[in-house]
Design a protein around this motif. Structure first.
Motif, mmCIF file in Angstrom:
data_model
loop_
_atom_site.group_PDB
_atom_site.id
_atom_site.type_symbol
_atom_site.label_atom_id
_atom_site.label_comp_id
_atom_site.label_asym_id
_atom_site.label_seq_id
_atom_site.Cartn_x
_atom_site.Cartn_y
_atom_site.Cartn_z
ATOM 1 N N VAL A 15 1.207 -1.183 -9.501
ATOM 2 C CA VAL A 15 -0.167 -0.719 -9.282
ATOM 3 C C VAL A 15 -1.069 -1.248 -10.386
ATOM 4 O O VAL A 15 -2.165 -1.760 -10.129
ATOM 5 C CB VAL A 15 -0.223 0.814 -9.222
ATOM 6 C CG1 VAL A 15 -1.673 1.300 -9.158
ATOM 7 C CG2 VAL A 15 0.560 1.332 -8.009
ATOM 8 N N TYR A 196 5.414 3.685 -6.283
ATOM 9 C CA TYR A 196 4.294 2.792 -5.956
ATOM 10 C C TYR A 196 3.366 3.438 -4.932
ATOM 11 O O TYR A 196 2.133 3.457 -5.100
ATOM 12 C CB TYR A 196 4.876 1.483 -5.419
ATOM 13 C CG TYR A 196 3.885 0.490 -4.866
ATOM 14 C CD1 TYR A 196 3.094 -0.286 -5.702
ATOM 15 C CD2 TYR A 196 3.787 0.288 -3.489
ATOM 16 C CE1 TYR A 196 2.210 -1.224 -5.186
ATOM 17 C CE2 TYR A 196 2.913 -0.659 -2.969
ATOM 18 C CZ TYR A 196 2.129 -1.411 -3.817
ATOM 19 O OH TYR A 196 1.259 -2.341 -3.299
ATOM 20 N N THR A 197 3.945 4.002 -3.877
ATOM 21 C CA THR A 197 3.151 4.644 -2.827
ATOM 22 C C THR A 197 2.414 5.860 -3.364
ATOM 23 O O THR A 197 1.208 6.045 -3.103
ATOM 24 C CB THR A 197 4.056 5.067 -1.657
ATOM 25 O OG1 THR A 197 4.736 3.914 -1.142
ATOM 26 C CG2 THR A 197 3.243 5.705 -0.550
ATOM 27 N N TRP A 200 -0.486 4.813 -5.732
ATOM 28 C CA TRP A 200 -1.681 4.355 -5.017
ATOM 29 C C TRP A 200 -2.394 5.519 -4.338
ATOM 30 O O TRP A 200 -3.632 5.560 -4.302
ATOM 31 C CB TRP A 200 -1.326 3.276 -3.996
ATOM 32 C CG TRP A 200 -1.453 1.891 -4.546
ATOM 33 C CD1 TRP A 200 -0.488 0.957 -4.681
ATOM 34 C CD2 TRP A 200 -2.648 1.291 -5.071
ATOM 35 N NE1 TRP A 200 -0.982 -0.192 -5.249
ATOM 36 C CE2 TRP A 200 -2.307 -0.019 -5.482
ATOM 37 C CE3 TRP A 200 -3.956 1.729 -5.221
ATOM 38 C CZ2 TRP A 200 -3.249 -0.885 -6.047
ATOM 39 C CZ3 TRP A 200 -4.903 0.854 -5.779
ATOM 40 C CH2 TRP A 200 -4.543 -0.428 -6.184
ATOM 41 N N PHE A 239 -5.309 -2.831 -3.551
ATOM 42 C CA PHE A 239 -3.970 -2.526 -3.035
ATOM 43 C C PHE A 239 -3.277 -3.796 -2.557
ATOM 44 O O PHE A 239 -2.119 -4.057 -2.906
ATOM 45 C CB PHE A 239 -4.069 -1.508 -1.904
ATOM 46 C CG PHE A 239 -2.776 -1.322 -1.153
ATOM 47 C CD1 PHE A 239 -1.769 -0.538 -1.691
ATOM 48 C CD2 PHE A 239 -2.563 -1.947 0.071
ATOM 49 C CE1 PHE A 239 -0.561 -0.370 -1.018
ATOM 50 C CE2 PHE A 239 -1.366 -1.788 0.746
ATOM 51 C CZ PHE A 239 -0.369 -0.991 0.208
ATOM 52 N N SER A 242 -1.915 -5.946 -5.210
ATOM 53 C CA SER A 242 -0.682 -5.481 -5.844
ATOM 54 C C SER A 242 0.562 -5.826 -5.041
ATOM 55 O O SER A 242 1.675 -5.826 -5.589
ATOM 56 C CB SER A 242 -0.744 -3.964 -6.062
ATOM 57 O OG SER A 242 -0.652 -3.256 -4.829
#
Length: 263
Positions: A15, A196-197, A200, A239, A242
C-alpha cells in the motif's frame, strides 16, 4: 519464475509503495487511470457487444497500468501508449492475452448470470448493462442478496486474474496456467493479501471521513458531490498503482533482462 512467500506485513508495504509511486508521477498515473476508464467506457458503448469487448480488454489494460507503475517507480514519466504494451509483444503473446481476456469475460458473465437466479437480473442489469439504479432497487432484499452472491463469486475470479496478465506477458506463462499460478500465489500469501485489502479499506475510509469533515466545515452540501468523484478516482488510481508491487514481490522482477525499458 519462482513464487516467493512474503510475510503478512508486506501488505502494508504494498500500500505504501503504491501511494508513494503514484505521487512520484501523479499527473501521469492519474491521467493514465482516467484514460483507462475512458477507453473502457467508450468501448462499452458499442451496441450489443461493447460490454463483452471491454471485459476482454480488461486484463491487457490492467497490464498497461502495471507497466506504467514500473516506469513511474524509476521517476520517469510513463506515456499513454504504455497502456497498450500487451499489444506490442508479438502475435503469440497478443493471442494469449486475448484468450485470457475472453476467459475473464466468460467468468464475469457467469458470475452475473448466477446472480440473475437470485433477483431475476436486477443487479446484473445495473452492473453489466448500465441499467438505471434507484433507492427502490437498492433497498430490494433480492437485489442485495444478488449483490452479495456476485461479490462472493467474483472474489475467486479476481484472485485467478490478479497476477495472470503479468505472468503471461513478462514470464511467458500460458493463459490457463497463469490463472492457476495466480490463485496459488494469493493462497500461499493469504496473510499479506489480507493485510493489503484491510489496509486499503482503512485508507479509503479515512479519506472518505476526511472529505466529509471538510464538507461539514465548509457548510456546502453541494461540495460533496463536486469533489467526491475526483477524489474517489484518485484513490482508485493509487490502488491500481499498488497492484504492480503485489505481483513483483510474489514472482520477482517483472521486466526480464532481455526486454528493453519501456519509454
Amino acid at each position: 519464475m519462482k513464487l516467493t512467500i512474503v510475510p503478512a506485513r508486506m501488505g502494508f508495504v504494498w500500500v505504501r509503495q503504491g501511494i508513494r509511486t503514484f505521487w512520484k508521477q501523479p499527473l501521469a498515473m492519474s491521467g493514465l487511470f482516467f484514460l483507462f476508464m475512458a477507453w473502457v467506457s467508450l468501448v462499452s458503448m458499442i451496441p450489443m457487444i461493447g460490454n463483452v469487448i471491454a471485459l476482454v480488454l480488461l486484463p491487457a489494460m490492467t497490464l498497461g497500468l502495471m507497466a506504467a507503475t514500473s516506469v513511474a517507480e524509476q521517476g520517469k514519466f510513463p506515456m499513454p501508449g504504455i497502456l497498450l504494451v500487451a499489444f506490442r509483444s508479438g502475435q503469440a503473446k497478443v493471442k494469449d492475452m486475448l484468450i485470457l481476456g475472453l476467459l475473464y469475460a466468460m467468468g464475469f458473465i457467469g458470475v452475473m448470470g448466477l446472480s440473475v437466479l437470485v433477483d431475476g437480473g436486477l443487479f446484473a442489469g445495473v452492473y453489466l448493462m448500465g441499467a438505471p439504479i434507484n433507492s427502490e432497487k437498492v433497498n430490494n432484499p433480492a437485489f442485495q442478496n444478488a449483490m452479495w452472491v456476485a461479490m462472493g463469486l467474483y472474489l475467486p475470479l479476481s484472485m485467478m486474474f490478479w497476477h495472470a496478465p503479468a505472468l503471461l506477458h513478462w514470464h511467458g506463462v500460458p493463459p490457463v496456467k497463469s490463472l492457476f499460478f495466480s490463485l496459488v500465489a494469493i493462497w500461499r500469501n493469504f496473510g499479506a493479501f489480507t493485510v493489503y485489502t484491510l489496509a486499503w479499506l482503512a485508507v479509503f475510509l479515512v479519506a472518505g471521513a476526511a472529505m466529509l469533515i471538510v464538507v461539514s466545515l465548509v457548510g456546502d452540501p453541494g461540495l460533496a458531490e463536486t469533489i467526491m468523484m475526483p477524489i474517489a478516482l484518485l484513490m482508485a488510481a493509487m490502488f491500481f498503482t499498488s497492484v504492480y508491487f503485489t505481483v513483483r514481490d510474489c514472482f520477482g522482477e517483472m521486466v526480464p533482462a532481455t526486454e528493453k525499458p519501456l519509454p
